[in-house]
Motif scaffolding. Sequence first.
Motif, PDB file in Angstrom:
ATOM      1  N   UNK A 233     -22.001  82.199 -39.871  1.00 37.92           N
ATOM      2  CA  UNK A 233     -21.751  81.571 -38.563  1.00 37.92           C
ATOM      3  C   UNK A 233     -21.721  82.613 -37.451  1.00 37.92           C
ATOM      4  N   UNK A 234     -21.211  83.812 -37.758  1.00 38.86           N
ATOM      5  CA  UNK A 234     -21.258  84.888 -36.752  1.00 38.86           C
ATOM      6  C   UNK A 234     -22.700  85.163 -36.344  1.00 38.86           C
ATOM      7  N   UNK A 235     -23.591  85.244 -37.345  1.00 40.75           N
ATOM      8  CA  UNK A 235     -24.990  85.533 -37.056  1.00 40.75           C
ATOM      9  C   UNK A 235     -25.635  84.414 -36.235  1.00 40.75           C
ATOM     10  N   UNK A 303     -13.759  82.247 -35.178  1.00 41.49           N
ATOM     11  CA  UNK A 303     -13.222  83.166 -36.160  1.00 41.49           C
ATOM     12  C   UNK A 303     -11.713  83.125 -36.250  1.00 41.49           C
ATOM     13  N   UNK A 304     -11.062  82.686 -35.208  1.00 43.17           N
ATOM     14  CA  UNK A 304      -9.625  82.479 -35.284  1.00 43.17           C
ATOM     15  C   UNK A 304      -9.337  81.354 -36.298  1.00 43.17           C
ATOM     16  N   UNK A 305     -10.155  80.288 -36.235  1.00 45.07           N
ATOM     17  CA  UNK A 305      -9.980  79.173 -37.163  1.00 45.07           C
ATOM     18  C   UNK A 305     -10.141  79.616 -38.604  1.00 45.07           C
ATOM     19  N   UNK A 306     -11.110  80.512 -38.812  1.00 43.34           N
ATOM     20  CA  UNK A 306     -11.423  80.945 -40.174  1.00 43.34           C
ATOM     21  C   UNK A 306     -10.257  81.697 -40.795  1.00 43.34           C
ATOM     22  N   UNK A 307      -9.516  82.408 -39.946  1.00 42.13           N
ATOM     23  CA  UNK A 307      -8.393  83.186 -40.476  1.00 42.13           C
ATOM     24  C   UNK A 307      -7.147  82.401 -40.398  1.00 42.13           C
TER      25      UNK A 307
END
Lengths: 307, 292
Positions: A233-235, A303-307
């Motif tokens: 998802x970052x990519x 990315x906050x959600x992912x962590x």
Amino acid sequence: MGYTAQKYMITFLFLLIPCVLLIVFTLIPAVNMVIYSFQDREMTGFKDWVGFDNYIRIFGGTSKTFPNANMEYLTTLGNSLYYLVGSFLQQALALFVATILCSKIKLGGLFKGILFFPYLMNGVAVALIFKNLFGFGDGLTVPQGTLNSILSLFAGDGFTGIKFLNDPNNPVMANLCLVFASVWRYIGFDIIMYISAIQSISPDVYEAADLDGANSWQRFWYIVFPSISPIVSLQLIMAVKGAVSVYEIPFIVTGGAYGTMTFVIAANNTAFGAMDAIGLACALSVVLLIITVIVTVVQKLVFKDKR
Amino acid sequence: MSSNSHYFDLKDYSFKETPKGIRIFWSAMKYVVLVIACVLVIIPLITVLIGSFKTKTELMNTSAFVLPKSMAWANYASAFTNGRVLEGLGNTILIVVVSCIGSIITGTMTAFVLQRFNMLFTRLIKAVFLATSLLPTITMQISVYQIVVKLGLVNTYAAPLLLYIGTDIIAVTIFIQFLDNISVSLDESAILDGCSYPRVYWSIILPMLRPAIATVLVMRFVAIYNDFYTPYLYMPNHRVVSTALQDLTTGSNISWNVVFAGVIICIIPTLIMFLSMQKSIYSNLVSGSVKE
């Protein structure tokens, strides 16, 4: 000298040059860029304040400064969609190849090396290689391109070649060729990145899956994919940034002609070309900055959600 | 590594019930995919290599895959001399070396101060550094150019050097991240022994940062050697490799055989670098950027 005094001394001395460079070559230009974007400005200097007219022009509106509506900049944003779709495909392909390279493969290092090498190559060299590959030659002043040479082996006698890059009636083809060149150049990076992500998954997880009788597809879908999906998802988010910043390859290969103009080439032509419209070009930069900031904010949220 | 870490491993018992023929088929398919991918990478390169040894007439009259009758080394000589590729290589080496040294010195010093001294001022500067990495460098150049003009630096080596050194925020970020994992107790014990801060930087921090410096050096080499835009914009009278190469294709009468020779010359240093440090280059370039 006491340590506190030393600390301030060192802070001052060590940061002096980096901070001066940062102010002169980044902060001042950044502020100027925003100010200039509200001006009518040429290379020689300030002419007039124009409010939001530069921005209105970019999005195809009419204003006092620019009475004629002009869609050229919006078209370039449309062209970045080709690159966006291209880099989505690039991610999928890279993931596919990386999975294969992570299985037991002979000559894996060689395959990896060959696929990665284009990423290291000079952009102008890559562009010229593809100008030749997709070239259309008359055989008098311009040699026939490689792809046309291959096609002529299969085509009949009358085949003179296809204008892959310079057919005014087929901008889709030209853009697809440029996207191909871009995928060719950058996919090796993604492959290596996915390989190292896949290899960082603990072997214990596989063992557990094996005990549960998972097949290789289930393993990919339930173990590998979830653990590398943050990178995927970052990519994908970063692809948006990449798609609006495309410059080098289309600039060298087509110069933005035949419907392949990109946002950055247009911004540069606006500033440094015959138009000499620094104000308008700075407004384009600000638009690009806003897109970049939005993308970064989205990325941070995801990315906050992912962590 | 145990065989269990390969999830497509054919020996795994999940495959045991698959007939042997199908297993061999899938295994072969893997190689087919890889070979096709590699052929797609190699064909564009090979035809340029072949073309770089053809004479102009040969290039016009023969197909891209027909080998040249004799090796036309004259193309390479012509690219070097008439085409300013030699000048370009010289300037590129100079710029790469100076800006790498500059980046390492300013980058490590900045990271040392920002990571080790936790003051309001350093926290502020750190935030500014990180925020500027958001700026889209490529279109920022329109307003940067106005500054460079005002400073009278257009067409000087100082322009690309200052820009490469001054905007290398990624290097600072890498150094800071690396320092995060180096214990402060090392510095503290040195200070107890009477070391001054410059001494701590020079004798402890710098040697510890060696792996991070290697990463930054590789990243900088690749970025600067391959950069076209900065020299094209700021040094139009001088040539680096990229601009010398682009130069070969301007004008009405382009000698494509010479262009191909130029492309090959330009790729050779990259190839040498890649082959000599293949193992570490993946971790230096790819893992470094993932951590960002």
